[in-house]
Design a protein around this motif. Sequence first.
Motif, PDB file in Angstrom:
ATOM      1  N   VAL A  28      23.570  58.626  39.207  1.00  0.00           N
ATOM      2  CA  VAL A  28      24.463  57.724  39.228  1.00  0.00           C
ATOM      3  C   VAL A  28      25.201  57.702  40.571  1.00  0.00           C
ATOM      4  CG1 VAL A  28      26.856  57.187  38.145  1.00  0.00           C
ATOM      5  CG2 VAL A  28      24.985  58.196  36.946  1.00  0.00           C
ATOM      6  N   GLU A  29      25.621  58.911  41.290  1.00  0.00           N
ATOM      7  CA  GLU A  29      26.057  58.868  42.614  1.00  0.00           C
ATOM      8  C   GLU A  29      25.136  57.969  43.609  1.00  0.00           C
ATOM      9  OE1 GLU A  29      28.139  61.786  40.093  1.00  0.00           O
ATOM     10  OE2 GLU A  29      25.856  61.622  40.642  1.00  0.00           O
ATOM     11  N   VAL A  30      23.803  58.289  43.667  1.00  0.00           N
ATOM     12  CA  VAL A  30      23.148  57.637  44.584  1.00  0.00           C
ATOM     13  C   VAL A  30      23.250  55.958  44.385  1.00  0.00           C
ATOM     14  CG1 VAL A  30      20.602  57.500  45.326  1.00  0.00           C
ATOM     15  CG2 VAL A  30      21.477  59.602  45.236  1.00  0.00           C
ATOM     16  N   HIS A  31      23.079  56.001  43.135  1.00  0.00           N
ATOM     17  CA  HIS A  31      23.130  54.370  42.901  1.00  0.00           C
ATOM     18  C   HIS A  31      24.499  53.811  43.270  1.00  0.00           C
ATOM     19  CE1 HIS A  31      22.271  50.435  40.450  1.00  0.00           C
ATOM     20  NE2 HIS A  31      23.283  50.904  40.197  1.00  0.00           N
ATOM     21  N   THR A  32      25.760  54.409  42.896  1.00  0.00           N
ATOM     22  CA  THR A  32      26.878  53.819  43.171  1.00  0.00           C
ATOM     23  C   THR A  32      27.025  53.746  45.042  1.00  0.00           C
ATOM     24  OG1 THR A  32      27.796  55.791  43.042  1.00  0.00           O
ATOM     25  CG2 THR A  32      28.050  54.273  41.389  1.00  0.00           C
ATOM     26  N   SER A  33      26.368  54.664  45.579  1.00  0.00           N
ATOM     27  CA  SER A  33      26.553  54.630  46.827  1.00  0.00           C
ATOM     28  C   SER A  33      25.652  53.680  47.584  1.00  0.00           C
ATOM     29  CB  SER A  33      25.827  56.248  47.448  1.00  0.00           C
ATOM     30  OG  SER A  33      25.827  55.881  48.868  1.00  0.00           O
ATOM     31  N   SER A  34      24.359  53.146  46.879  1.00  0.00           N
ATOM     32  CA  SER A  34      23.664  52.157  47.518  1.00  0.00           C
ATOM     33  C   SER A  34      24.125  50.721  47.170  1.00  0.00           C
ATOM     34  CB  SER A  34      22.220  52.164  46.574  1.00  0.00           C
ATOM     35  OG  SER A  34      22.099  51.918  45.460  1.00  0.00           O
ATOM     36  N   SER A  36      27.445  50.069  47.150  1.00  0.00           N
ATOM     37  CA  SER A  36      28.813  50.103  47.722  1.00  0.00           C
ATOM     38  C   SER A  36      29.451  48.852  48.212  1.00  0.00           C
ATOM     39  CB  SER A  36      29.299  51.169  48.873  1.00  0.00           C
ATOM     40  OG  SER A  36      28.391  50.912  49.821  1.00  0.00           O
ATOM     41  N   ARG A  37      28.478  47.767  48.754  1.00  0.00           N
ATOM     42  CA  ARG A  37      28.984  46.556  49.087  1.00  0.00           C
ATOM     43  C   ARG A  37      29.384  45.764  48.079  1.00  0.00           C
ATOM     44  NH1 ARG A  37      23.796  44.729  53.034  1.00  0.00           N
ATOM     45  NH2 ARG A  37      24.145  46.192  54.604  1.00  0.00           N
ATOM     46  N   SER A  38      28.949  45.915  46.745  1.00  0.00           N
ATOM     47  CA  SER A  38      29.483  45.151  45.600  1.00  0.00           C
ATOM     48  C   SER A  38      30.380  45.906  44.907  1.00  0.00           C
ATOM     49  CB  SER A  38      28.156  44.668  44.794  1.00  0.00           C
ATOM     50  OG  SER A  38      27.533  46.004  44.392  1.00  0.00           O
ATOM     51  N   ARG A  39      30.927  47.051  45.634  1.00  0.00           N
ATOM     52  CA  ARG A  39      31.876  48.020  44.743  1.00  0.00           C
ATOM     53  C   ARG A  39      31.446  48.311  43.286  1.00  0.00           C
ATOM     54  NH1 ARG A  39      34.784  43.946  47.242  1.00  0.00           N
ATOM     55  NH2 ARG A  39      35.366  42.991  45.379  1.00  0.00           N
ATOM     56  N   GLN A  60      30.163  48.481  36.676  1.00  0.00           N
ATOM     57  CA  GLN A  60      31.201  47.162  37.010  1.00  0.00           C
ATOM     58  C   GLN A  60      31.105  47.101  38.558  1.00  0.00           C
ATOM     59  OE1 GLN A  60      35.118  47.491  35.264  1.00  0.00           O
ATOM     60  NE2 GLN A  60      35.981  47.177  37.376  1.00  0.00           N
ATOM     61  N   ALA A  61      31.033  45.791  38.788  1.00  0.00           N
ATOM     62  CA  ALA A  61      30.595  45.354  40.261  1.00  0.00           C
ATOM     63  C   ALA A  61      31.123  44.001  40.530  1.00  0.00           C
ATOM     64  CB  ALA A  61      29.053  45.544  40.804  1.00  0.00           C
ATOM     65  N   THR A  62      30.810  43.685  41.647  1.00  0.00           N
ATOM     66  CA  THR A  62      31.655  42.239  42.169  1.00  0.00           C
ATOM     67  C   THR A  62      30.210  41.625  42.934  1.00  0.00           C
ATOM     68  OG1 THR A  62      33.685  42.909  42.451  1.00  0.00           O
ATOM     69  CG2 THR A  62      32.953  40.745  43.483  1.00  0.00           C
ATOM     70  N   HIS A  63      29.739  40.574  42.494  1.00  0.00           N
ATOM     71  CA  HIS A  63      28.511  39.741  42.923  1.00  0.00           C
ATOM     72  C   HIS A  63      29.091  38.276  43.169  1.00  0.00           C
ATOM     73  CE1 HIS A  63      25.593  43.194  42.836  1.00  0.00           C
ATOM     74  NE2 HIS A  63      26.379  43.397  41.783  1.00  0.00           N
ATOM     75  N   GLY A  65      31.515  37.082  44.826  1.00  0.00           N
ATOM     76  CA  GLY A  65      33.052  36.948  44.450  1.00  0.00           C
ATOM     77  C   GLY A  65      33.355  37.121  42.941  1.00  0.00           C
ATOM     78  N   LEU A  66      32.564  37.381  42.105  1.00  0.00           N
ATOM     79  CA  LEU A  66      33.043  37.342  40.671  1.00  0.00           C
ATOM     80  C   LEU A  66      32.756  38.905  40.002  1.00  0.00           C
ATOM     81  CD1 LEU A  66      31.021  34.327  39.520  1.00  0.00           C
ATOM     82  CD2 LEU A  66      33.653  34.470  39.790  1.00  0.00           C
ATOM     83  N   PRO A  67      33.553  39.392  39.221  1.00  0.00           N
ATOM     84  CA  PRO A  67      33.367  40.662  38.346  1.00  0.00           C
ATOM     85  C   PRO A  67      32.419  40.624  37.274  1.00  0.00           C
ATOM     86  CG  PRO A  67      35.457  39.467  37.500  1.00  0.00           C
ATOM     87  CD  PRO A  67      34.980  38.793  38.371  1.00  0.00           C
ATOM     88  N   TRP A  68      31.244  41.531  37.514  1.00  0.00           N
ATOM     89  CA  TRP A  68      30.014  41.798  36.567  1.00  0.00           C
ATOM     90  C   TRP A  68      30.390  43.236  35.740  1.00  0.00           C
ATOM     91  CZ3 TRP A  68      26.570  37.858  36.322  1.00  0.00           C
ATOM     92  CH2 TRP A  68      26.813  36.785  37.329  1.00  0.00           C
ATOM     93  N   ARG A  69      30.004  43.116  34.770  1.00  0.00           N
ATOM     94  CA  ARG A  69      29.792  44.266  33.770  1.00  0.00           C
ATOM     95  C   ARG A  69      28.674  44.401  33.056  1.00  0.00           C
ATOM     96  NH1 ARG A  69      34.728  47.272  32.529  1.00  0.00           N
ATOM     97  NH2 ARG A  69      34.032  48.591  30.745  1.00  0.00           N
ATOM     98  N   LEU A  70      27.826  45.362  33.229  1.00  0.00           N
ATOM     99  CA  LEU A  70      26.334  45.441  32.643  1.00  0.00           C
ATOM    100  C   LEU A  70      26.400  47.053  32.000  1.00  0.00           C
ATOM    101  CD1 LEU A  70      23.027  43.974  33.771  1.00  0.00           C
ATOM    102  CD2 LEU A  70      23.150  46.555  33.111  1.00  0.00           C
ATOM    103  N   THR A  71      26.176  46.969  30.823  1.00  0.00           N
ATOM    104  CA  THR A  71      25.633  48.307  30.138  1.00  0.00           C
ATOM    105  C   THR A  71      24.303  48.385  30.067  1.00  0.00           C
ATOM    106  OG1 THR A  71      27.518  48.267  28.844  1.00  0.00           O
ATOM    107  CG2 THR A  71      25.999  49.859  28.014  1.00  0.00           C
TER     108      THR A  71
END
Length: 162
Positions: A28-34, A36-39, A60-63, A65-71
């Motif tokens: 999970v940490e490697v993924h979130t680090s990769s 980071s541009r989309s927070r 949860q990310a921003t792509h 300019g919009l918030p996105w949520r994906l499970t």
Amino acid sequence: MIVRVVRFEVSTVVLAPPAAVFDVSLSVEVHTSSMSRSRERAVAGVTSGRLALGDRVTWQATHFGLPWRLTSLISAWHRPRFFVDEQVTGPFRHWRHEHHFAAYGTGDGNGGAAGTLMRDVVEFSAPAGPLGALAEALVLRRYMSRLIELRNRHVKAAAEDR
């Protein structure tokens, strides 16, 4: 109703054994680090450590300019050869990401480096019918393949630094 599916592949050579690359790819940490541009961050389910078969994580990310949520769900897993993550809920009509890991190179000391060929196979379709198909053709396919390439650079660096 016929659902149009976009499919693309990205291959990356990593100078680390398949088991190491497999494990790093599930971090999970490697993924979130990769991402980071989309927070991007894990906000529910497994939010740290290494994912395994049956695990779910909500990102949860921003792509654009919009918030996105994906499970997503780790729906298939055969260490160290492959795993699959699939969208359970989220913005896509369909999202499936296969991660394949194969031994690569000879490692014979004569210039051949033992490593891994990491191959990502991504299938997705956007919602919104004809507008979604237009977005796929104009933006999403290229955007998504670049995200996977960016992620793979992080996976490669993390696995090679082990």
